[in-house]
Scaffold this active site. Structure first.
Site, short mmCIF file in Angstrom:
data_model
loop_
_atom_site.label_atom_id
_atom_site.label_comp_id
_atom_site.label_asym_id
_atom_site.label_seq_id
_atom_site.Cartn_x
_atom_site.Cartn_y
_atom_site.Cartn_z
N LYS A 39 6.96 -99.25 13.29
CA LYS A 39 7.87 -100.17 12.58
C LYS A 39 7.12 -101.27 11.84
CE LYS A 39 12.07 -98.97 14.86
NZ LYS A 39 13.38 -99.29 15.34
N LYS A 68 12.47 -87.87 13.80
CA LYS A 68 13.64 -87.94 14.66
C LYS A 68 14.82 -88.51 13.90
CE LYS A 68 13.82 -92.40 17.01
NZ LYS A 68 15.18 -92.81 17.22
N LYS A 85 18.62 -94.42 13.37
CA LYS A 85 19.59 -95.34 12.76
C LYS A 85 19.03 -96.03 11.54
CE LYS A 85 21.51 -97.11 16.98
NZ LYS A 85 21.17 -98.17 17.89
#
Ligand code: ATP
Ligand code: LTN
Length: 348
Positions: A130, A213, A216
């Site tokens: 991230k 994956k 969201k």
């Protein structure tokens, strides 16, 4: 498996010693809950409700690791609570609450920072992913210390098991290390938790790229099926899902895209992989995808119907969360009393 009536606790009063193992898990109210969140997490929580004593947390403090408008965060929090209730989390059998409503999470997190090493946090793959490609100024300290707060969430409740998707394994292992280190330094205080990661569904992949994956925070429009997608959108996304060369409906390592679709089909229909492969032998992807869309719609449809009722009654959802926070706070406050004493904090 359901606990026998003699051992089953009829109450969710967390201050009593648990007769069953305690489960804790959390989900971020970051919007757009998807099929991966459902199959990797929520669905397992619902299915295991009778087996364990359950605490489920909407982790709003964790969402502060990314910029978000206050109004959006509040809306997402009630939205996620509604999805969990619609999916079958039962407030009579599980405690459901919002993280920031129980101040002890943030408090314990600070104390656990004292027994966490910089190097441990620096090795977390979620942090690396991230923060990758971002300037230092764009990466908040919250993103870095995020797993310490997660450890606090878990060990505050003497949690035995943490049902999560595969991506959270490293964070749960860190929570174990932190609990063990605290116990060694200050005396037995915390139960050391174990991850509960299922063999199937723990890593549902993106429909447009089976090497990533389902997530969201993905901006790609056809990557994820949202639990709130309408029927036409679900059908369209599945139709467009990438497939592998060869045209065969078969689960195999060299067929990551179709294997992902077969996994989703199997989990939602209850059919085995062998049954699915046999049903579509010689028929190709078109029929398979059309049927998969109906399987997904059939599974999500009832959840969406209950969700519509809950959306019409947010006060009911708020009342459930307020009651959940009261029950969670009772055990969290007692545990923090012990922690403060063990660490020599306060005037005594
Ligand atoms: P993001 O990708 O933005 O970090 P997320 O989709 O991983 O968000 P979380 O709230 O962080 O969502 O995760 C909630 C739960 O859902 C966790 O237990 C996580 O492991 C699980 N989960 C998330 N994505 C998947 C997936 N693709 N397959 C299976 N489980 C998943
Ligand atoms: N980091 C988790 C969310 C989370 C969590 C937890 C999961 C926060 N606290 C405690 C299990 C137990 C994630 O899913 N990204």
């Amino acid at each position: 498996m359901v606990a026998s009536p003699s051992t089953a606790r009829q109450t969710t009063d967390l201050t009593l010693a648990p007769a069953r193992q305690r489960v804790f898990s959390g989900m971020q109210p970051s919007g757009n809950m998807h099929l991966g969140n459902y199959l990797g997490a929520i669905r397992n929580w619902v299915r295991q409700q009778d087996q364990y004593e359950n605490v489920f947390c909407i982790v709003d403090l964790h969402v502060l690791s990314q910029p978000i408008a206050p109004r959006t965060l509040r809306q997402n929090t009630i939205g996620l609570a509604s999805v969990m209730l619609a999916a079958g989390i039962d407030p009579g059998r599980s405690v459901l609450f919002v993280q920031s409503d129980v101040r002890e999470h943030a408090e314990l997190s600070w104390m656990l920072n004292a027994v966490t090493q910089f190097g441990e946090l620096n090795r977390m793959t979620q942090f690396k992913d991230k923060s990758a490609g971002k300037k230092d100024e764009a990466v908040s300290a919250v993103l870095f210390s995020y797993p310490v707060l997660q450890a606090a969430d878990i060990i505050l409740y003497d949690t035995d098991l943490v049902p999560v998707g595969e991506d959270q394994k490293q964070h749960i292992e860190l929570a174990r290390d932190i609990a063990e280190r605290f116990n060694a330094r200050y005396g037995e205080t915390f139960v050391v938790p174990k991850p509960d990661i299922k063999a199937e569904g723990a890593r549902i992949m993106a429909l447009d790229d089976p090497s990533k994956k389902m997530s969201k925070s993905d901006a790609r429009p056809n990557a994820a099926i949202a639990l709130e997608d309408d029927i036409d959108t679900i059908r369209r996304k599945i139709k467009r899902a990438v497939t592998d060369s060869g045209g065969e409906v078969r689960l195999a390592p060299d067929k990551p895209a179709v294997s992902n679709l077969i996994t989703i089909y199997g989990l939602l229909s209850g059919d085995s992989v062998a049954e699915i492969e046999a049903r579509y032998a010689g028929r190709g992807y078109g029929d398979f995808k059309a049927d998969l869309a109906e399987v997904v719609v059939g599974a999500i449809g009832p959840i969406q119907a209950r969700l519509a009722d809950l959306h019409a009654n947010p006060e009911h959802v708020r009342a459930i969360l307020a009651d959940g926070a009261d029950r969670a706070r009772a055990i969290a406050a007692a545990k923090m009393g012990v922690v403060r004493e063990r660490m020599g904090l306060g005037a005594g």
